[in-house]
Motif scaffolding. Structure first.
Motif, short mmCIF file in Angstrom:
data_model
loop_
_atom_site.label_atom_id
_atom_site.label_comp_id
_atom_site.label_asym_id
_atom_site.label_seq_id
_atom_site.Cartn_x
_atom_site.Cartn_y
_atom_site.Cartn_z
N ARG A 32 0.89 -1.24 -0.13
CA ARG A 32 -0.02 0.01 0.09
C ARG A 32 0.79 1.47 0.12
O ARG A 32 0.60 2.28 -0.74
CB ARG A 32 -0.97 -0.16 1.19
N ALA A 33 1.82 1.28 1.00
CA ALA A 33 2.79 2.44 0.92
C ALA A 33 3.66 2.71 -0.51
O ALA A 33 3.66 3.74 -0.83
CB ALA A 33 3.80 2.27 2.09
N TRP A 117 5.77 28.82 1.19
CA TRP A 117 4.59 28.11 1.26
C TRP A 117 4.76 26.67 1.55
O TRP A 117 5.65 26.05 1.19
CB TRP A 117 4.22 28.12 -0.30
N MET A 118 3.74 26.36 2.18
CA MET A 118 3.53 24.77 2.68
C MET A 118 2.25 24.45 2.71
O MET A 118 1.19 25.15 2.48
CB MET A 118 4.13 24.66 3.97
N THR A 119 2.21 23.24 2.55
CA THR A 119 1.04 22.35 2.53
C THR A 119 1.09 20.72 3.16
O THR A 119 2.17 20.56 2.94
CB THR A 119 0.22 22.02 1.56
N PHE A 120 0.25 20.52 4.12
CA PHE A 120 0.36 19.24 4.68
C PHE A 120 -0.50 17.94 4.27
O PHE A 120 -1.68 18.63 3.92
CB PHE A 120 0.62 19.20 6.22
N LEU A 121 0.07 16.68 4.16
CA LEU A 121 -0.77 15.76 3.89
C LEU A 121 -0.22 14.68 4.55
O LEU A 121 0.79 14.43 5.30
CB LEU A 121 -0.47 15.25 2.32
N ARG A 122 -1.07 13.27 4.56
CA ARG A 122 -0.54 12.27 5.07
C ARG A 122 -0.71 11.02 4.12
O ARG A 122 -1.26 11.04 3.13
CB ARG A 122 -1.73 11.79 6.08
N ASP A 123 0.49 10.16 4.46
CA ASP A 123 0.61 8.96 3.50
C ASP A 123 -0.44 7.97 3.86
O ASP A 123 -1.33 8.21 4.97
CB ASP A 123 2.04 8.54 3.48
N THR A 124 -0.36 6.97 3.27
CA THR A 124 -1.34 5.72 3.53
C THR A 124 -1.26 5.00 5.08
O THR A 124 -2.03 4.37 5.62
CB THR A 124 -1.23 4.63 2.50
N GLU A 125 -0.07 5.43 5.37
CA GLU A 125 0.20 4.91 6.89
C GLU A 125 0.12 5.91 8.03
O GLU A 125 0.39 5.58 8.97
CB GLU A 125 1.65 4.11 6.76
N GLY A 126 -0.31 7.01 7.82
CA GLY A 126 -0.80 8.26 8.74
C GLY A 126 0.60 8.90 9.04
O GLY A 126 0.60 9.64 9.78
#
Length: 138
Positions: A32-33, A117-126
């Protein structure tokens, strides 16, 4: 007195680290990762070492995805900040490919030369990841 890192100035300490060679990211589900880092983020997959390792290239830094080899490593990764040329376009493209963002691209700091500039996200593992752009102010 020790000299501290200053971009553009060589460190005076002998045998000081020159660059990051590899970063390990803890994952629970390797397939998944791998799909996220390869297909969503678009990082080139270098190779896999079954059953629990995968290696990607990120601008010359190797990113290793692995399960926890011992309990002390069983935790989310440090935040990795990926440089992008256009944060708004990257945000839109990654969202289209299934990335889950926790915010929108925004300015976190301004200097005389650029806005960060920044933006944050999560991968499939949190794990939390970030995109960053140092945009020159016109």
């Amino acid at each position: 007195m020790a000299k501290y890192f200053n971009p553009g100035v060589a460190m005076s300490l002998p045998h000081a680290p020159l660059a990051i060679g590899q970063i390990a990211v803890h994952v629970e589900d390797l397939p998944r990762a791998v799909g996220f880092y390869r297909d969503v983020l678009g990082l080139p997959l270098l190779f896999e070492a079954p059953p629990s390792l995968a290696f990607f290239d990120c601008g010359g830094v190797r990113l290793m995805l692995s399960g926890a080899s011992e309990p002390g490593f069983d935790h989310p990764a440090s935040i990795l900040y990926y440089r992008v040329a256009d944060i708004v376009a990257a945000h839109a493209a990654l969202r289209e490919r299934g990335a889950t963002f926790v915010d929108e691209p925004h300015v976190v700091h301004r200097t005389e030369r650029y806005a960060l500039w920044m933006t944050f996200l999560r991968d499939t593992e949190g794990n939390t990841l970030a995109l960053m752009e140092e945009r020159t102010e016109a």
